[in-house]
Design a protein around this motif. Structure first.
Motif, PDB file in Angstrom:
ATOM      1  N   LEU A 264       0.862  -1.184   0.000  1.00 59.86           N
ATOM      2  CA  LEU A 264       0.000   0.000   0.000  1.00 59.86           C
ATOM      3  C   LEU A 264       0.892   1.226   0.000  1.00 59.86           C
ATOM      4  O   LEU A 264       1.840   1.313   0.791  1.00 59.86           O
ATOM      5  CB  LEU A 264      -0.896   0.006   1.246  1.00 59.86           C
TER       6      LEU A 264
ATOM      7  N   GLU B  28       0.052  -7.911   2.453  1.00 61.49           N
ATOM      8  CA  GLU B  28       0.347  -6.568   1.956  1.00 61.49           C
ATOM      9  C   GLU B  28       1.125  -5.782   2.993  1.00 61.49           C
ATOM     10  O   GLU B  28       0.699  -5.682   4.144  1.00 61.49           O
ATOM     11  CB  GLU B  28      -0.968  -5.829   1.666  1.00 61.49           C
TER      12      GLU B  28
ATOM     13  N   ASP C 244       0.410   5.296   0.458  1.00 62.39           N
ATOM     14  CA  ASP C 244      -0.526   6.355   0.832  1.00 62.39           C
ATOM     15  C   ASP C 244      -0.088   7.632   0.102  1.00 62.39           C
ATOM     16  O   ASP C 244       0.929   8.243   0.452  1.00 62.39           O
ATOM     17  CB  ASP C 244      -0.451   6.517   2.367  1.00 62.39           C
TER      18      ASP C 244
ATOM     19  N   HIS D 249      -1.435  -1.099  -3.953  1.00 65.51           N
ATOM     20  CA  HIS D 249      -2.681  -0.576  -3.385  1.00 65.51           C
ATOM     21  C   HIS D 249      -2.462   0.921  -3.189  1.00 65.51           C
ATOM     22  O   HIS D 249      -1.604   1.334  -2.417  1.00 65.51           O
ATOM     23  CB  HIS D 249      -2.917  -1.331  -2.059  1.00 65.51           C
TER      24      HIS D 249
ATOM     25  N   GLU E 240      -8.010   2.744  -3.637  1.00 63.42           N
ATOM     26  CA  GLU E 240      -8.865   2.862  -2.441  1.00 63.42           C
ATOM     27  C   GLU E 240      -9.428   4.272  -2.317  1.00 63.42           C
ATOM     28  O   GLU E 240      -8.682   5.245  -2.370  1.00 63.42           O
ATOM     29  CB  GLU E 240      -8.060   2.544  -1.169  1.00 63.42           C
TER      30      GLU E 240
ATOM     31  N   HIS F 288      -3.739   4.342  -1.848  1.00 62.71           N
ATOM     32  CA  HIS F 288      -4.674   4.973  -0.906  1.00 62.71           C
ATOM     33  C   HIS F 288      -4.899   6.407  -1.408  1.00 62.71           C
ATOM     34  O   HIS F 288      -4.070   7.291  -1.182  1.00 62.71           O
ATOM     35  CB  HIS F 288      -4.040   4.936   0.486  1.00 62.71           C
TER      36      HIS F 288
ATOM     37  N   ALA G 170       2.448  -1.946   4.108  1.00 59.39           N
ATOM     38  CA  ALA G 170       1.807  -0.637   3.938  1.00 59.39           C
ATOM     39  C   ALA G 170       2.796   0.475   4.234  1.00 59.39           C
ATOM     40  O   ALA G 170       3.535   0.409   5.217  1.00 59.39           O
ATOM     41  CB  ALA G 170       0.599  -0.522   4.868  1.00 59.39           C
TER      42      ALA G 170
ATOM     43  N   HIS H  29     -11.007  -0.967  -3.408  1.00 58.45           N
ATOM     44  CA  HIS H  29     -10.947  -0.911  -1.946  1.00 58.45           C
ATOM     45  C   HIS H  29     -11.819   0.239  -1.452  1.00 58.45           C
ATOM     46  O   HIS H  29     -11.710   1.350  -1.963  1.00 58.45           O
ATOM     47  CB  HIS H  29      -9.486  -0.692  -1.516  1.00 58.45           C
TER      48      HIS H  29
ATOM     49  N   SER I 189      -2.078  -7.636   6.793  1.00 62.48           N
ATOM     50  CA  SER I 189      -1.145  -6.507   6.900  1.00 62.48           C
ATOM     51  C   SER I 189      -0.883  -6.220   8.376  1.00 62.48           C
ATOM     52  O   SER I 189      -1.191  -5.122   8.856  1.00 62.48           O
ATOM     53  CB  SER I 189      -1.751  -5.255   6.246  1.00 62.48           C
TER      54      SER I 189
END
Ligand code: TNX
Length: 469
Positions: A105, A404, A107, A134, A192, A136, A406, A275, A352
């Protein structure tokens, strides 16, 4: 090679052969990878490959594009340049990943990172044989994907970031560029859009959609610890408290907003997952939270995608939703029970554990970057020393979709910061996701990572390029 194969993740079933190493000329067409015969074969597990090298040469057989790419990555990791030749030890490798979902992930909401940085992160994760990014894309501090149906998100909700740093937003074209780059590396992008909490920024664009901030003791504690001030309606939020914002659940205007943004997001995204967030909705009543998560996961299903939600949504998300567990290696409170609820409802779980693979946790107490809320600093050994099939009681191998790591970016502002926090702990997540438990041990792993760092130091290279070369 010192008799060692410093590979990450460690290939399964490596058999050292006699008969001498493969010596291959360095070719102009592929300066970074020695020449090998690549062959697509049928049969075998998804993403699996076979690599054979001996004095006659190198052959890689893969069952699919990902398998061939993994074989080529392993070859690149094995190869050593000697003058005008690449030298590859004579080996026989039969390899396949343990889990199909192996992700990171990133962010981009707390701090924004441009397309070029995201593409380099994709290269780095692909080099570790991870296959999911992923993204965010929305949080209290900013909204990061332009939506044609809701132009004010880009215009009014994307300009800020933590600490007053510049914000930013991907256009649909930027997003497509990320998707194309990811696809070229066999990486699936999971976007997400978080809700019903983590939505303060939405209120900058569409104030009618947002409830008043709920300032709890936790929010005050975060403001005391990190500054940034309390959230104020209609003013960009640049602190790092969580759990104060909420959409006005059940309001028809919110439903219309969700139809627009998830409709557009699903149409833009080729991968099978969307997500929906669902974490830390501390200012939302439980019944309203349940209604939101049920509705948004059903909406995503109707759009033809499989929803993923944070573990809090276990028991209220639509059947078949994938749960993402972010509790500790020893589950506390009801986190394990929430995760089990996804499995009971026909879904699977992505693991996670925050005190292992939250790469935004400080690696040691002296680290300039990072947070410590997940049981203090997280060492490389902590990151590695757990197993997906035994982490949560009642959740076994077949219930786990994958693993995953993050990288939340409250304290991470630059590409250099990203690199500093990814390595070497991302290797731990990669190996856990790839290699069966019985072939792993923490001492062997840390020794191989040390060998890898030593090599990249002597080569004057960075760990990222070393792993990816
Ligand atoms: C918890 S984990 C969060 C994020 C923060 C992160 C910081 C999760 C689903 N939510 O909002 O960024 O901690 O480590």
């Amino acid at each position: 090679m010192n008799g060692d194969l410093p590979l990450v993740p460690f290939p399964r079933a490596v058999r050292r052969l006699s008969g001498g190493p493969a010596r291959l000329p360095v070719t102009a067409s592929s300066p970074d990878v020695p020449e090998a015969v690549l062959r697509r074969v049928s049969g075998g597990r998804p993403e699996s490959y076979r690599l054979r090298s001996d004095a006659r040469g190198v052959t890689i057989e893969g069952v699919d594009a990902a398998g061939l790419a993994h074989g080529a990555r392993t070859l690149a990791q094995l190869a050593r340049r000697e003058g005008e030749e690449w030298v590859v030890p004579a080996v026989e490798i039969d390899d396949a990943p343990r889990f199909s979902h192996r992700g990171l992930l990133l962010d981009v909401a707390r701090h924004f990172f441009g397309v070029d940085v995201v593409c380099r992160v994709i290269d780095a994760i692909a080099a570790c044989k991870l296959n999911v990014l992923h993204l965010h894309l929305s949080d209290d501090q900013g909204w990061r994907l332009a939506m044609t149906s809701r132009p004010d998100l880009a215009a009014r909700a994307s300009g800020s970031a933590i600490g007053g740093d510049p914000g930013g937003c991907y256009t649909a074209e930027d997003y497509r560029a990320i998707l194309a780059h990811a696809a070229s590396r066999q990486v699936t992008v999971v976007p997400e859009i978080d809700g019903p909490g983590h939505t303060h920024a939405v209120g900058l664009a569409y104030p009618e959609l947002l409830a008043e901030p709920v300032v709890t003791d936790e929010v005050r504690a975060a403001v005391d610890a990190y500054g940034g001030g309390l959230p104020v309606t209609g003013v960009p939020y640049t602190g790092l408290a969580v759990g104060f914002s909420s959409l006005r659940i059940g309001d028809p205007a919110v439903e219309a907003f969700l139809d627009d943004v998830f409709g557009e997001l699903a149409a833009l995204t080729p991968g099978p997952y969307v997500h929906v967030g669902g974490d830390e909705a501390l200012g939302t009543r439980p019944e309203a939270y349940a209604a939101y998560l049920r509705g948004v996961t059903e909406r995503v299903r109707r759009l033809g995608k499989t929803p993923i939600a944070w573990h809090e949504a276990g028991g209220v998300a639509a059947p078949g939703t994938v749960g993402q567990y972010w509790g500790f290696r020893t589950p506390i409170d009801d986190a394990g029970e929430r995760a089990r609820a996804f499995v009971r409802a026909g879904g699977r779980v992505i693991l996670s554990p925050a005190d292992a693979v939250y790469l935004d946790m400080k690696p040691d107490a002296d680290s300039r970057l990072g947070l410590v809320w997940a049981n203090g600093p997280t060492s490389l050994a902590d990151a590695y020393d757990w197993d997906p099939a035994t982490l949560i009681e009642g959740i076994g191998e077949a219930d786990v979709l994958g693993v995953e790591a993050a990288l939340w970016t409250e304290t991470i502002r630059t590409e250099g910061d990203i690199e500093q926090m990814l390595w070497p702990r991302l290797y731990a997540a990669a190996e856990i996701a790839w290699t069966p438990a019985e072939e792993r041990d923490v001492r062997g792993f840390t020794a191989r990572v040390e060998a890898l760092s030593a090599r990249s130091a002597t080569a004057g290279g960075r760990a990222v390029s070393e792993a990816g070369s």
